[in-house]
Design an enzyme around this catalytic site. Sequence first.
Site, short mmCIF file in Angstrom:
data_model
loop_
_atom_site.label_atom_id
_atom_site.label_comp_id
_atom_site.label_asym_id
_atom_site.label_seq_id
_atom_site.Cartn_x
_atom_site.Cartn_y
_atom_site.Cartn_z
N HIS A 110 0.89 -1.35 0.02
CA HIS A 110 0.05 -0.14 0.20
C HIS A 110 0.92 1.12 -0.14
CE1 HIS A 110 -3.47 -2.52 1.85
NE2 HIS A 110 -3.27 -2.74 0.55
N PHE A 141 -0.86 -8.20 5.05
CA PHE A 141 0.48 -7.60 4.75
C PHE A 141 0.56 -6.27 4.00
CE2 PHE A 141 0.82 -12.25 4.20
CZ PHE A 141 0.88 -12.58 5.49
N CYS A 142 -0.55 -5.34 4.24
CA CYS A 142 -0.84 -4.10 3.73
C CYS A 142 -0.67 -4.25 2.30
CB CYS A 142 0.24 -3.25 4.11
SG CYS A 142 -0.21 -2.87 6.01
N ALA A 143 -1.10 -5.46 1.61
CA ALA A 143 -0.88 -5.44 0.17
C ALA A 143 -2.07 -6.31 -0.39
CB ALA A 143 0.26 -6.45 -0.15
#
Length: 460
Positions: free
Chosen positions: A129, A375-377
């Site tokens: 992100h 995982f901020c993805a």
Amino acid sequence: MSVSTPAIDPSVCAPLPVLGQDVTVPLVTGGEVTYAALDYAASAPALQRVWDDVAAYAPYYGSVHRGAGYLSQLSTDLFENSRRTVAEFLGCRADDQVVFTRSTTDSLNLLAAAIPANCQVFVYETEHHASLLPWRDAQVTYLNAPRTPGQAVEFLERALADRDPYGPALVCVTGASNVTGELWPVKELAAAAHAHGARIVLDAAQLAPHHPVDIAGLDADWVAFSGHKLYAPFGSGVLAGRADWLQAAEPYLAGGGASRKVARRADGGVDVDWHTTAARHEAGSPNVIGVYSIASACKALSEAGFDSLVAREQELVTRVREGLAEVPEVQVLSLFGDDAPRVGVISFVVRGWNSSHFAAALSAEYGIGVRDGLFCAHPLVRTLLGSDPQDPGECGAPEAEPGERSLNAIRVSFGAGTPDEHIERFLRAVSELVSEGARWKYRTEDGRCVPDRGEAARTA
């Protein structure tokens, strides 16, 4: 079910000393064990060398650039020498600038604020992100997840060739995925970008701690990374690369340090002459200790021999992948396939397990710290799991109960400070949890799976 544990070749390289090597944590089943930190992709433990360097400097700390006293002058020299150390570590060109920031996220937001008007940005949906989201004031094209490195180049070339109007453009790409650990074809992507009149910024948050980064050799225009992933705590980051867009942009923050001269006008307004050096985007009192810790980490990795560190990490990667392959219930996530080169970041799911439940059991019953979630993805993990983009699941906030399927994954990550024993304990724990189940009961509390302080699930 058992997992064999052949020894890592000790001739490759020894792990570097890091803080926390002797920290013990309690087990829910009783007793204590040395903590196995296998969440390097989130924040790597500080190198002992970094901590020692910072401790030695701390009594001499002073405000930089604006003090006449000895400690201020010493701190200014240290700060600017750190800039030169980072530039050398990254293989910067002579006219590149090194700007100190708070993190990779801060670096990419700084660059997003500096891009020219009408700049088109091209970014893969597979990005963290920090790379995916900063471009709010630009025309953004999100590229689909490629399934081979060649396809990544093909997708980019097609998108750049089709852009209209033809003007300034920027490509943002990761060097190593924070989900799969796979290396991206950065040099080839840079060549494609430049062939179509675009520039490229490399998110090296996961690459720099695991692999040499040569900005000139890769022909990247900018590189961004974070100190806390490079074995350097204290909240500092780096944006390094071409100076022209940075010099032409308004300062990222307006204030002292960014301004060279400020004067009142006759009409009552204020005229400001901004710096054209890196100071233009470093307003305020900088994080001198954070900057110095990054420089110390850069020196430590270089002096240890990055080739040797890479070789040992590849042994660990092979060991983990082979160990997980012996457990049929485990599915390792990958974009480019099993043969793709990668760093020490591996994500997986376990059939029949909620990922948060599995991660909680690794921690509570074995003293192993991993990461679970998206995982901020989020788009990437959902693609890898074959789920609809609208399916539920949030980073670090699973919605499924223990034992239910979740739309999250488990990530194990390691690096220069990881002992062999941590890898062996992790693989043994995975095997035992899958074959025998958890020894304790767990429940969801505030979005996290935690041990239930009641009865054990089975006899230890």
